[in-house]
Design an enzyme around this catalytic site. Structure first.
Site, PDB file in Angstrom:
ATOM      1  N   HIS A 107      40.181 -37.645  41.768  1.00  0.00           N
ATOM      2  CA  HIS A 107      39.169 -37.304  42.765  1.00  0.00           C
ATOM      3  C   HIS A 107      37.868 -36.920  42.091  1.00  0.00           C
ATOM      4  O   HIS A 107      37.847 -36.503  40.940  1.00  0.00           O
ATOM      5  CB  HIS A 107      39.648 -36.175  43.688  1.00  0.00           C
ATOM      6  CG  HIS A 107      40.008 -34.906  42.981  1.00  0.00           C
ATOM      7  ND1 HIS A 107      41.153 -34.741  42.238  1.00  0.00           N
ATOM      8  CD2 HIS A 107      39.366 -33.716  42.934  1.00  0.00           C
ATOM      9  CE1 HIS A 107      41.211 -33.514  41.763  1.00  0.00           C
ATOM     10  NE2 HIS A 107      40.128 -32.877  42.154  1.00  0.00           N
ATOM     11  N   HIS A 109      34.243 -34.652  42.699  1.00  0.00           N
ATOM     12  CA  HIS A 109      33.578 -33.571  43.416  1.00  0.00           C
ATOM     13  C   HIS A 109      32.089 -33.896  43.508  1.00  0.00           C
ATOM     14  O   HIS A 109      31.478 -34.267  42.510  1.00  0.00           O
ATOM     15  CB  HIS A 109      33.706 -32.250  42.655  1.00  0.00           C
ATOM     16  CG  HIS A 109      35.090 -31.756  42.485  1.00  0.00           C
ATOM     17  ND1 HIS A 109      35.617 -30.747  43.248  1.00  0.00           N
ATOM     18  CD2 HIS A 109      36.073 -32.124  41.628  1.00  0.00           C
ATOM     19  CE1 HIS A 109      36.858 -30.500  42.861  1.00  0.00           C
ATOM     20  NE2 HIS A 109      37.155 -31.331  41.870  1.00  0.00           N
TER      21      HIS A 109
END
Length: 145
Positions: A107, A109
């Protein structure tokens, strides 16, 4: 967890993708999901994940999935900037326990930054109110181009 190992299908992001845990979606398509971090380091902190890859980190992801994911990160970061007008934007991506990774589903950010507001530490921010997150997600989604 190390940089190498098996994907855990019970990680929190896998559960979000299966609809087992609620999330506040900014936008999604068949390949990616952009959603609000419930422990935001800054107002408007968004996470972007692949819906098609089970890569734990950037070393494992398939090139086509990475291409879609990074394009989604750019699209979302532009919307964050347009909607929230921060002084800067931090993009972060952690790999392995020692690299700061806490959820082992790749992932990114997107963290808006303001010169007069300190950023909270990764994994140390308090949980945000769902209504506040929904309002921010709606503002960011409205700024998508």
């Amino acid at each position: 967890m190390s940089l190498h190992g098996a994907y855990d299908p019970d990680n929190v992001f896998a559960k979000i993708l299966r609809g087992e845990i609620p999330s506040v979606t900014v936008w999604e398509d068949d390949h990616v999901l952009a959603f609000m971090d419930v422990f935001p380091q800054s107002e408007g902190h968004v996470l972007v994940i692949s819906k098609t890859s089970t890569a734990r980190n950037i070393l494992e992801i398939e090139l086509d999935a990475l291409t879609r994911l990074t394009a989604a990160v750019q699209l979302t970061a532009r919307a964050v900037e347009k909607a929230l007008k921060p002084d800067g934007v931090s993009l972060m991506q952690f790999n392995g326990d020692a690299g700061g990774q806490t959820v082992f589903h790749l992932h990114f950010h997107i963290v808006p930054r303001w010169a007069d507001r300190p950023m909270k530490g990764h994994g140390h921010a308090p949980m945000a109110d769902a209504e506040t997150l929904r309002a921010l997600a709606d503002r960011i989604a409205a700024a998508l181009e």
